[in-house]
Scaffold this motif. Structure first.
Motif, PDB file in Angstrom:
ATOM      1  N   LYS A 262       0.881  -0.958  -0.114  1.00 22.29           N
ATOM      2  CA  LYS A 262      -0.098  -0.134   0.108  1.00 22.29           C
ATOM      3  C   LYS A 262       0.919   1.129   0.016  1.00 22.29           C
ATOM      4  O   LYS A 262       0.570   2.120  -0.733  1.00 22.29           O
ATOM      5  CB  LYS A 262      -0.880   0.055   1.198  1.00 22.29           C
ATOM      6  CG  LYS A 262      -1.629   1.388   1.178  1.00 22.29           C
ATOM      7  CD  LYS A 262      -2.226   1.096   2.826  1.00 22.29           C
ATOM      8  CE  LYS A 262      -2.743   2.542   3.228  1.00 22.29           C
ATOM      9  NZ  LYS A 262      -3.555   2.703   4.461  1.00 22.29           N
ATOM     10  N   ARG A 263       1.847   1.229   0.773  1.00 20.67           N
ATOM     11  CA  ARG A 263       2.769   2.320   0.842  1.00 20.67           C
ATOM     12  C   ARG A 263       3.981   2.401  -0.222  1.00 20.67           C
ATOM     13  O   ARG A 263       4.842   3.319  -0.481  1.00 20.67           O
ATOM     14  CB  ARG A 263       3.621   2.218   2.242  1.00 20.67           C
ATOM     15  CG  ARG A 263       2.877   2.489   3.352  1.00 20.67           C
ATOM     16  CD  ARG A 263       3.649   2.443   4.523  1.00 20.67           C
ATOM     17  NE  ARG A 263       2.897   2.212   5.983  1.00 20.67           N
ATOM     18  CZ  ARG A 263       3.222   2.411   7.174  1.00 20.67           C
ATOM     19  NH1 ARG A 263       4.885   2.574   7.275  1.00 20.67           N
ATOM     20  NH2 ARG A 263       2.961   2.022   8.320  1.00 20.67           N
ATOM     21  N   GLY A 264       3.803   1.223  -1.059  1.00 15.45           N
ATOM     22  CA  GLY A 264       4.870   1.455  -2.156  1.00 15.45           C
ATOM     23  C   GLY A 264       6.086   1.042  -1.924  1.00 15.45           C
ATOM     24  O   GLY A 264       7.090   1.758  -2.687  1.00 15.45           O
ATOM     25  N   VAL A 265       6.562   0.305  -0.730  1.00 14.05           N
ATOM     26  CA  VAL A 265       7.760   0.485  -0.333  1.00 14.05           C
ATOM     27  C   VAL A 265       8.525  -1.110  -0.775  1.00 14.05           C
ATOM     28  O   VAL A 265       9.633  -1.110  -0.165  1.00 14.05           O
ATOM     29  CB  VAL A 265       8.092   0.712   1.209  1.00 14.05           C
ATOM     30  CG1 VAL A 265       7.509   2.214   1.315  1.00 14.05           C
ATOM     31  CG2 VAL A 265       7.270   0.003   2.115  1.00 14.05           C
ATOM     32  N   VAL A 266       7.561  -1.771  -1.458  1.00 15.08           N
ATOM     33  CA  VAL A 266       8.282  -3.169  -1.832  1.00 15.08           C
ATOM     34  C   VAL A 266       7.940  -3.292  -3.301  1.00 15.08           C
ATOM     35  O   VAL A 266       7.198  -2.745  -3.762  1.00 15.08           O
ATOM     36  CB  VAL A 266       7.730  -4.211  -0.841  1.00 15.08           C
ATOM     37  CG1 VAL A 266       8.347  -4.202   0.603  1.00 15.08           C
ATOM     38  CG2 VAL A 266       6.081  -4.329  -1.051  1.00 15.08           C
TER      39      VAL A 266
END
Length: 266
Positions: A262-266
């Protein structure tokens, strides 16, 4: 109108991923008041820009010619060894639980073995809901059922939802190769569906099936946008535990992995 459905695991997902739209926060809260741990909504299905969430799909069938020489030989050996057939729910009720139990120990994520009541309840629910199709994998020499796939066909596409194969057949007879080749051909070439899919990006990261499909059968990532809304108390724990997600137990880590997407960190 909100078009989401509750999964068996207890969270909300779009009923139709192709036509799903972004939701307002109040709409997601309304869903959570009905139950469930969280809402996982996706929209802008198969957009051009890469994102941190996707579905693994195949939207064309190129036969054996689209496969590498090695993969072609593995598919051919599989088709010589097994029959891959559409079966009815009666065959699943009679023989499916044995396959489920024999396959159970092979999977990396350990869970309680499915009981007969649970297996029958699942099949009954699928029959009531409609749209489900069952494929059986049979040994050619004995006609023993050694695997099955539960597929959901709706809105012009097909999800490969649940596959089980007994571990003693997972060696050099390549049952997965023949199964996916046969189902891809049936749904994409014979029935002209829009696409087939193994589902969304895995949050448990315990299976290699999606990389296998991309590498072997030319599946691809259909990128989309992702919204996640948790129950208020779960939202609190996600915020607290997120920095420590690598050290969490599998079930907790899965939710935190979703938050990372969701946060776009993976």
């Amino acid at each position: 109108m909100i078009m989401l459905k509750m999964t068996e695991e207890g969270y909300w997902v779009p009923s139709n991923i192709v036509s799903s739209i972004p939701l307002e926060s109040q709409e997601m809260r309304k869903l959570l008041r009905k139950g469930g741990w969280f809402v996982r909504n996706t929209y802008n299905f198969d957009k051009l820009e890469p994102s941190s969430f996707w579905y693994v799909i195949k939207d064309s069938f190129g036969g054996l010619e689209e496969l590498s020489s090695k993969k072609r030989n593995q598919v051919k050996k599989s088709l010589r060894t097994y029959d891959f057939l559409l079966i009815n729910s009666e065959i699943m009720l009679k023989n499916g639980l044995d396959v489920e139990n024999r396959a159970h120990a092979h999977y990396a994520v350990k869970a309680s073995q499915m009981t007969e009541d649970e297996f029958v309840s699942r099949l009954n629910r699928e029959q009531r809901e409609g749209g489900y199709e069952y494929w059986g994998i049979f040994k050619k020499d004995t006609q023993e059922l050694v695997g099955f796939s539960i597929n959901k066909v709706k809105y012009g596409y097909c999800f490969y939802e649940y596959i089980r194969i007994v571990p003693e057949c997972l060696g050099n007879t390549y049952p997965y190769y023949g199964l996916f080749y046969s189902m891809n051909q049936y749904y994409l070439e014979q029935n002209n569906l829009k696409f087939v899919s193994d589902g969304s990006r895995s949050i448990t990261e315990h299976s290699n099936i999606q990389p296998f499909l991309i590498d072997t059968f030319k599946f691809r990532k259909a990128y989309c946008d992702l919204q996640v809304k948790y129950k208020w108390w779960l939202s609190f724990w996600v915020y607290i535990l997120f920095p420590f997600r690598k050290y969490m137990p599998m079930k907790v880590k899965a939710v935190l992995n979703l938050e990372a997407m969701k946060r776009g960190v993976v």
